[in-house]
Design an enzyme around this catalytic site. Structure first.
Site, PDB file in Angstrom:
ATOM      1  N   HIS A 178       6.933   3.466   8.795  1.00 55.35           N
ATOM      2  CA  HIS A 178       8.231   3.377   9.476  1.00 55.35           C
ATOM      3  C   HIS A 178       8.158   2.458  10.684  1.00 55.35           C
ATOM      4  O   HIS A 178       9.158   1.824  11.032  1.00 55.35           O
ATOM      5  CB  HIS A 178       8.764   4.760   9.864  1.00 55.35           C
ATOM      6  CG  HIS A 178       7.779   5.686  10.465  1.00 55.35           C
ATOM      7  ND1 HIS A 178       6.814   6.339   9.732  1.00 55.35           N
ATOM      8  CD2 HIS A 178       7.600   6.108  11.741  1.00 55.35           C
ATOM      9  CE1 HIS A 178       6.105   7.114  10.531  1.00 55.35           C
ATOM     10  NE2 HIS A 178       6.542   6.983  11.761  1.00 55.35           N
ATOM     11  N   GLY A 191      -8.933  12.497   9.901  1.00 56.45           N
ATOM     12  CA  GLY A 191      -7.628  11.967  10.261  1.00 56.45           C
ATOM     13  C   GLY A 191      -6.576  12.319   9.221  1.00 56.45           C
ATOM     14  O   GLY A 191      -6.787  13.154   8.337  1.00 56.45           O
ATOM     15  N   VAL A 192      -5.436  11.661   9.313  1.00 48.74           N
ATOM     16  CA  VAL A 192      -4.282  11.990   8.480  1.00 48.74           C
ATOM     17  C   VAL A 192      -4.596  11.871   6.992  1.00 48.74           C
ATOM     18  O   VAL A 192      -4.375  12.808   6.213  1.00 48.74           O
ATOM     19  CB  VAL A 192      -3.087  11.081   8.839  1.00 48.74           C
ATOM     20  CG1 VAL A 192      -1.915  11.358   7.907  1.00 48.74           C
ATOM     21  CG2 VAL A 192      -2.671  11.293  10.290  1.00 48.74           C
ATOM     22  N   THR A 236       0.819  -1.205   0.000  1.00 49.46           N
ATOM     23  CA  THR A 236       0.000   0.000   0.000  1.00 49.46           C
ATOM     24  C   THR A 236       0.857   1.261   0.000  1.00 49.46           C
ATOM     25  O   THR A 236       0.616   2.200  -0.754  1.00 49.46           O
ATOM     26  CB  THR A 236      -0.927   0.013   1.228  1.00 49.46           C
ATOM     27  OG1 THR A 236      -1.886  -1.036   1.096  1.00 49.46           O
ATOM     28  CG2 THR A 236      -1.656   1.336   1.360  1.00 49.46           C
ATOM     29  N   CYS A 237       1.867   1.299   0.848  1.00 53.19           N
ATOM     30  CA  CYS A 237       2.671   2.510   1.032  1.00 53.19           C
ATOM     31  C   CYS A 237       3.240   3.017  -0.286  1.00 53.19           C
ATOM     32  O   CYS A 237       3.075   4.181  -0.641  1.00 53.19           O
ATOM     33  CB  CYS A 237       3.798   2.236   2.020  1.00 53.19           C
ATOM     34  SG  CYS A 237       4.885   3.659   2.276  1.00 53.19           S
ATOM     35  N   HIS A 250      21.778  28.750  11.985  1.00 53.17           N
ATOM     36  CA  HIS A 250      20.925  29.922  11.720  1.00 53.17           C
ATOM     37  C   HIS A 250      21.154  30.394  10.293  1.00 53.17           C
ATOM     38  O   HIS A 250      22.292  30.464   9.847  1.00 53.17           O
ATOM     39  CB  HIS A 250      21.280  31.042  12.690  1.00 53.17           C
ATOM     40  CG  HIS A 250      20.565  32.324  12.401  1.00 53.17           C
ATOM     41  ND1 HIS A 250      19.231  32.518  12.714  1.00 53.17           N
ATOM     42  CD2 HIS A 250      20.994  33.473  11.793  1.00 53.17           C
ATOM     43  CE1 HIS A 250      18.872  33.737  12.335  1.00 53.17           C
ATOM     44  NE2 HIS A 250      19.929  34.335  11.771  1.00 53.17           N
ATOM     45  N   GLY A 272      -0.247 -15.584  -1.148  1.00 53.64           N
ATOM     46  CA  GLY A 272       0.343 -16.538  -0.220  1.00 53.64           C
ATOM     47  C   GLY A 272      -0.623 -16.893   0.898  1.00 53.64           C
ATOM     48  O   GLY A 272      -1.263 -16.008   1.469  1.00 53.64           O
ATOM     49  N   LEU A 310      -7.223  14.434   5.597  1.00 49.93           N
ATOM     50  CA  LEU A 310      -6.737  15.811   5.550  1.00 49.93           C
ATOM     51  C   LEU A 310      -5.684  15.994   4.473  1.00 49.93           C
ATOM     52  O   LEU A 310      -5.648  17.038   3.797  1.00 49.93           O
ATOM     53  CB  LEU A 310      -6.176  16.217   6.917  1.00 49.93           C
ATOM     54  CG  LEU A 310      -7.192  16.270   8.062  1.00 49.93           C
ATOM     55  CD1 LEU A 310      -6.513  16.678   9.353  1.00 49.93           C
ATOM     56  CD2 LEU A 310      -8.333  17.227   7.740  1.00 49.93           C
TER      57      LEU A 310
END
Length: 467
Positions: free
Chosen positions: A322, A183-184, A41-42, A445, A115, A187
């Site tokens: 991850h 949710g993630v 899926t990823c 910086h 499988g 959005l």
């Protein structure tokens, strides 16, 4: 019949990483993928393609709204959704071919087909041409991931009533996209089409968006997305989704128990995901599932059958790529007799809207519920020179530390490049840094990451320099 030390069912970010690590450790390894392409899926309909569309839509949004402020004059840009989707597909193809290369490089045997367990040591591979093949494995790893959850009253037709999979390949930009679920995934995809010009309405059952993240992030993200033009209907229970030709209608009740109706031309059902265990023959192997359909595992990710393990979305825990990859490495090393470790409290969560949202560790709500004595420091992104230079002024970094020990317990941020910056927080927390430790580290910086140092200064003694 071919014999293997380790066989993995599923080639997503958990499965293919497990295969590579097992092969590196000297195991004769096989991986089984039911589709003709690897990556799960990823890589195919999740993380990678959604980020490709997010980046394309952000470029378009900037061209329409922000280039002029940078002194860039262009004619009115036109969004070519077909080219965006084609580019997304190119990115996916490059990535999946990279996985194929890694399998070959590491001498992992790849089988294409479904499988399923014939018994605890034998896996039946059912191929697309109708033929079958059996292999035997000393150890097996279930890495079959998840699929979108649906609603009983929302019949997915893959045309107007869609899941995230179809939302990644639309042939037109919706006029009005209704997203069920704040949710993630909802959005992120809502952001894609809002940037391209769609009206977007998010309907969420809870009283806030991204409910699993820190409450301050939820409030800030909603404010920013509303400014971008996304409408929100929170505390709203959807009861019906109907299609009439090219129009869709969402019905429900709000928190006052009043009937609501929203009309659009597309509805994205984004109410989470559920583990994929269909047709795996788990009964044949004796593998047990929990009450939510997830594979039961112990702390070693071992099922009740001693030679079968499971990782990723198919087991308990956050459904994150991850996290699955970490578990893939973990199991391979366990099988090799090593002593690996995963700190599940330090698995970061990210929302790839713009600005990005990221968090690791405990939220303020969780720590308050635990009765933990804490101190909180925060710093607004707009106070940074780097933010003003780029024009990315929205957001903040928030650091929560133990009131007595100063150990950092949670870091939560919304802003430009938060998805990349959160790794610094994970590193610090992995070594149990205090807020003062982070405050005393030199940060380059001008960078967005300076907000982390400033928030740590604020948490330590309310001595942020630039606030």
């Amino acid at each position: 019949m071919s014999q293997f030390d380790v066989a993995i069912i599923g080639s997503g970010p958990g499965g293919y990483v497990a295969a590579i690590r097992a092969a590196q450790l000297g195991f004769k390894t096989a991986i089984i993928e039911k589709y003709s392409v690897m990556g799960g899926t990823c890589l195919n309909v999740g993380c990678i393609p959604s980020k490709a569309l997010l980046d394309s839509s952000e470029h378009f949004h900037n061209a329409v709204h922000n280039f002029d402020s940078h002194g860039i004059k262009i004619q009115s840009p036109v969004a070519d959704i077909e080219r965006m989707v084609a580019r997304k597909n190119e990115v996916v193809e490059q990535t999946t071919k990279g996985i194929e290369f890694l399998m070959d490089k590491n001498k992992v045997t790849v089988y294409t087909g479904m499988g399923s367990f014939k018994d605890a040591n034998t896996i039946l591979i059912s191929k697309q041409d109708g033929s079958t093949e059996e292999i035997q494995a000393k150890y097996s790893i279930i890495a079959t991931g998840s699929k979108p959850s649906t609603l009983p009253f929302a019949q997915i037709d893959k045309e107007r009533i869609i899941t995230s999979t179809e939302a990644l390949s639309l042939k037109e930009i919706p006029k009005h996209l209704i997203v069920i679920g704040g949710g993630v995934i909802g959005l992120e995809l809502g952001s894609v089409y809002r940037r391209l010009g769609s009206d977007v309405t998010v309907v969420e059952y809870m009283d806030k968006i991204i409910p699993g993240m820190d409450g301050a992030l939820s409030k800030e993200l909603q404010k920013v997305l509303k400014k971008q033009g996304i409408k929100f209907m929170l505390s709203t229970a959807v009861s019906a989704v109907e299609r009439n030709g090219e129009e869709v209608l969402v019905k429900g009740k709000d928190k006052k128990d009043q009937e609501i109706e929203v009309k659009g031309d597309y509805v994205l059902v984004s109410v989470g995901r559920k583990p994929y265990t269909d047709q795996l023959g788990l009964d044949n192997a004796g593998v047990e599932l929990d009450e939510r359909g997830r594979v039961k595992v112990n702390t070693q990710l071992q099922t009740n059958i001693s030679n079968i393990y499971a990782i990723g979305d198919v087991v308990a825990g956050p459904m994150l790529a991850h996290k699955a990859s970490e578990e893939g490495v973990f199991v391979a090393e366990v099988l090799a007799g090593q002593k690996p470790h995963i700190n599940y409290d330090l698995i970061p969560g990210v929302v790839y809207t713009w600005p990005e949202v990221a968090g690791v560790g405990k939220t303020q709500e969780q720590l308050t519920a635990e009765g933990r004595a804490i101190k909180v420091g925060s710093f607004p992104m707009r106070a940074l020179g780097r933010s003003r230079a780029s024009g990315d002024l929205d957001g903040f970094v928030k650091i929560i530390a133990d009131e007595k020990t100063d150990e950092v317990l949670g870091v939560h941020m919304i802003g430009a490049r938060a998805a990349d910056m959160i790794a610094a927080a994970v590193t610090a927390m992995e070594f149990r840094a205090s807020a003062e430790d982070i405050a005393r580290m030199s940060h380059a910086h001008p960078t967005f990451a300076e907000a982390i140092k400033e928030a740590a200064l604020d948490a330590t003694a309310k001595i942020a320099i630039h606030m």
